[in-house]
Design a protein around this motif. Structure first.
Motif, short mmCIF file in Angstrom:
data_model
loop_
_atom_site.label_atom_id
_atom_site.label_comp_id
_atom_site.label_asym_id
_atom_site.label_seq_id
_atom_site.Cartn_x
_atom_site.Cartn_y
_atom_site.Cartn_z
N ARG A 567 11.07 77.53 21.72
CA ARG A 567 10.49 77.43 20.39
C ARG A 567 11.35 78.15 19.34
O ARG A 567 11.35 77.78 18.16
CB ARG A 567 9.07 78.00 20.41
N CYS A 568 12.08 79.19 19.75
CA CYS A 568 12.90 79.97 18.82
C CYS A 568 14.37 79.55 18.82
O CYS A 568 15.19 80.18 18.15
CB CYS A 568 12.81 81.46 19.16
N PHE A 569 14.69 78.51 19.56
CA PHE A 569 16.10 78.09 19.68
C PHE A 569 16.49 77.22 18.50
O PHE A 569 15.85 76.21 18.21
CB PHE A 569 16.30 77.32 20.99
N ASP A 570 17.56 77.61 17.79
CA ASP A 570 18.10 76.85 16.66
C ASP A 570 19.46 76.28 17.06
O ASP A 570 20.44 77.02 17.19
CB ASP A 570 18.23 77.74 15.44
N PRO A 571 19.57 74.98 17.27
CA PRO A 571 20.83 74.40 17.77
C PRO A 571 21.87 74.10 16.70
O PRO A 571 22.96 73.64 17.03
CB PRO A 571 20.37 73.11 18.44
N SER A 572 21.57 74.36 15.44
CA SER A 572 22.44 73.88 14.35
C SER A 572 23.86 74.42 14.45
O SER A 572 24.83 73.65 14.36
CB SER A 572 21.82 74.25 13.00
N LYS A 573 24.03 75.73 14.62
CA LYS A 573 25.38 76.29 14.63
C LYS A 573 26.17 75.86 15.88
O LYS A 573 27.40 75.75 15.83
CB LYS A 573 25.34 77.81 14.53
N TYR A 574 25.47 75.62 16.98
CA TYR A 574 26.15 75.15 18.19
C TYR A 574 26.59 73.70 18.04
O TYR A 574 27.63 73.30 18.58
CB TYR A 574 25.23 75.32 19.40
N ILE A 575 25.79 72.93 17.29
CA ILE A 575 26.17 71.54 17.04
C ILE A 575 27.41 71.47 16.16
O ILE A 575 28.30 70.64 16.38
CB ILE A 575 24.99 70.79 16.38
N GLU A 576 27.50 72.33 15.14
CA GLU A 576 28.67 72.33 14.26
C GLU A 576 29.94 72.62 15.03
O GLU A 576 30.95 71.94 14.86
CB GLU A 576 28.46 73.36 13.15
N MET A 577 29.91 73.63 15.91
CA MET A 577 31.08 73.93 16.73
C MET A 577 31.39 72.77 17.67
O MET A 577 32.56 72.44 17.92
CB MET A 577 30.84 75.21 17.52
N TRP A 578 30.35 72.14 18.19
CA TRP A 578 30.52 70.99 19.09
C TRP A 578 31.24 69.84 18.37
O TRP A 578 32.17 69.24 18.91
CB TRP A 578 29.14 70.57 19.59
N LEU A 579 30.81 69.55 17.15
CA LEU A 579 31.40 68.45 16.40
C LEU A 579 32.82 68.78 15.93
O LEU A 579 33.70 67.92 15.95
CB LEU A 579 30.52 68.10 15.20
N LEU A 580 33.04 70.02 15.49
CA LEU A 580 34.36 70.40 15.01
C LEU A 580 35.40 70.38 16.12
O LEU A 580 36.59 70.16 15.87
CB LEU A 580 34.31 71.79 14.37
#
Length: 582
Positions: A567-580
């Motif tokens: 419930r407290c997991f925010d994937p946004s910053k991990y997605i940005e690194m994944w895409l970059l």
């Protein structure tokens, strides 16, 4: 304190700050070179020649390379790694796109007459490149806003699979379920391998964040080291990389079990770390020592060996025979009981000894108390002394279980079962007074050592119960103890004493004294955290998942033990690194 099995990978450039370095030698950063130069040749060259711009010092070069992964330093000039790897855009080139020939060919150098002008010129070129990179990254991420929303759903699904110890094969089923419920999940990253890669990526980025916080924080650190073996017979120690200059100021204590590799006087972990950290508190796990004290008492008390031999025979009957083991489990099911594992009764394992109910009740309760997250040296020492006093009094007051046993011997009947009388001369009974005496002596010998008792004595001054009634008129009260604690824990002595003076007047912990309180709470009493981690490892590396790689087990353990709930997991910053990273 981190209790994960792998904190970081030393091969990752982003984690080079955590490598083992000394003041006189250091590992050079791996830098991009022309195609005809191998990595091994580069390392040899960097150790013998200064391949960075001569206006930089060696420390400046290392600092710039650590903070800027894209920076390439070779032959006293600078370059841009991604451009050097791409070389030319070729058919991928579009209108308005080109690669800088200077950055691609590693031709960036300084200008100016004096060193100050040369440094400024390099600094401006580096800043302009960083700004351009940032702008390009933001433009790229903004153009993929819709893809980020879909990828976030996939990342949460993979995180849920890792957090719930599900098989990676469930990942596709989870996505199918969400699609049936009308959730848009895209058309890629639905495979088992994609789930594994996502979990490893999230764990890697989370580790970097944790390590960065440890390095940048002012808090002290303790290490808990243990080793275990999975079902696949692979050994998984706690692998921790240290930078000695950093840890000389931060490392407070080391906790370990009684393994020879830890205690070795020549090349054990305790000996090697003590050479680098003279003030380190090396602590043998209190729970392990508690079991050893029980084992000592069993060996020295006559009569118990016969009981131990009888129990060992029962163990062999059910442990060595698969048929007997199955029958025992069937009996347990009929009784509504659960047998997790058939183990020895009197052995050096936690909460395994069951000799005399009254004594072992006290010991098991102490063992659970010592495993508490909030247990510190002062509380542990206090509870151990209480137990020693209880055993001293048990020499005359044996407790209800012993009285029940005496009545059963007298009536030759126990819970409706007839007992056979034996010749007491050939088989003398166990003397409870002797047993409690030996148990008390072994606990005092193993658990109340001089160093631990000394620290506990000093830290008791923080408990207001030990203060005199007129403490407000005695501001110098406790200065000796606070000074000794500050020296032992490598804290600012004067700052801690001033903080203690404020504590005496206000009766609440001031900000100055909180550093001492946190440091004392950092010292672990037992290695129970490692054992909890190994329990989770056995749940992860189950018989149906025995072929998991060490890297994957480490990532799953880190997410399971350290990171926040779903419930407290925010994937946004991990997605940005994944895409970059493409």
């Amino acid at each position: 304190i981190l209790n994960t099995q792998t904190l970081m990978k030393t091969d990752d450039p982003a984690n080079k700050k955590a490598r083992i370095l000394t003041d006189t030698t250091a590992e050079h950063m791996k830098i991009t070179t022309p195609v005809d130069t191998s990595e091994s040749d580069l390392e040899k060259q960097s150790q013998t020649t200064n391949d960075w711009p001569d206006c930089w010092t060696y420390d400046q070069k290392n600092d710039f390379c650590l903070k800027n992964e894209w920076l390439c330093v070779c032959k006293m000039k600078l370059g841009y790694k991604p451009c050097r790897k791409v070389g030319t855009l070729g058919v991928e080139m579009k209108m308005g796109m080109k690669l800088s020939k200077e950055w691609t060919n590693n031709e960036i150098t300084y200008s100016g007459k004096d060193r100050k002008q040369q440094l400024n010129s390099l600094w401006k070129k580096k800043l302009s490149t960083e700004n351009l990179l940032h702008i390009k990254q933001m433009f790229f991420l903004t153009s993929l806003s819709h893809e980020k929303i879909i990828t976030a759903k996939i990342f949460r699904t993979a995180y849920k699979v890792a957090k719930e110890n599900q098989s990676f094969h469930h990942f596709k089923t989870e996505i199918d379920l969400q699609e049936l419920n009308g959730v848009e999940m895209g058309c890629i990253l639905h495979s088992t391998n994609a789930c594994i890669n996502i979990v490893n990526h999230i764990s890697e980025e989370m580790r970097k964040t944790v390590v960065k916080e440890i390095v940048q924080s002012n808090n002290k650190i303790s290490l808990i080291i243990d080793e275990s073996t999975t079902i696949s017979k692979k050994s998984y120690p706690h692998r921790i990389c240290l930078r000695l200059r950093l840890f000389k100021k931060k490392l407070v204590s080391l906790v370990y079990d009684g393994a020879a590799v830890m205690l070795g006087c020549k090349s054990g972990v305790k000996k090697l770390l003590s050479e680098h950290f003279s003030s380190i508190i090396v602590w043998h796990c209190a729970n392990h020592r508690l079991e050893l004290s029980v084992c000592d008492a069993v060996k020295e008390t006559s009569g118990i060996n016969r009981f131990k031999s009888f129990i060992d025979k029962l163990y062999v009957i059910y442990h060595a025979s698969a048929m007997n083991s199955r029958e025992l489990h069937l009996c347990a099911e009929l009784l509504g009981a659960e047998l997790l594992k058939i183990g020895r009764i009197l052995s050096t394992r936690w909460v395994s000894s069951r000799l005399m109910c009254v004594a072992l009740q006290e010991l098991s309760e102490l063992s659970l108390d010592l495993q508490d997250h909030n247990m510190d040296l002062y509380k542990a020492n206090k509870k151990i002394k209480i137990l020693v006093q209880v055993f001293e009094e048990r020499r005359q007051n044996f407790g209800p279980y012993y009285k029940c046993a005496v009545a059963a011997v007298r009536d030759l009947r126990f819970r409706g079962v007839l007992l056979h009388e034996k010749d007491s001369r050939k088989d003398p009974p166990i003397d409870p007074s002797t047993f409690y005496t030996k148990l008390k002596e072994s606990i005092e010998k193993r658990l109340l050592d001089s160093k631990g008792d000394e620290l506990a004595y000093w830290s008791r001054i923080l408990d207001q119960k030990h203060w005199p009634e007129d403490v407000n008129t005695q501001l110098t009260f406790g200065e000796v103890e606070i000074r000794n604690l500050s020296i032992r824990l490598q804290l600012n002595e004067r700052e801690m004493i001033r903080g203690f003076h404020e504590y005496i007047l206000e009766k609440t912990y001031p900000e100055k004294l909180l550093h001492l309180i946190r440091t004392l709470n950092t010292i672990p009493i037992s290695s129970s955290e490692c054992e909890r981690g190994f329990s989770q490892m056995n749940l992860i590396a189950s018989p149906t998942r025995a072929s998991l790689k060490t890297k994957t087990i480490s990532a799953l353990l880190f997410i399971k033990l350290v990171r926040p709930p779903l419930r407290c997991f925010d994937p946004s910053k991990y997605i940005e690194m994944w895409l970059l990273r493409g």
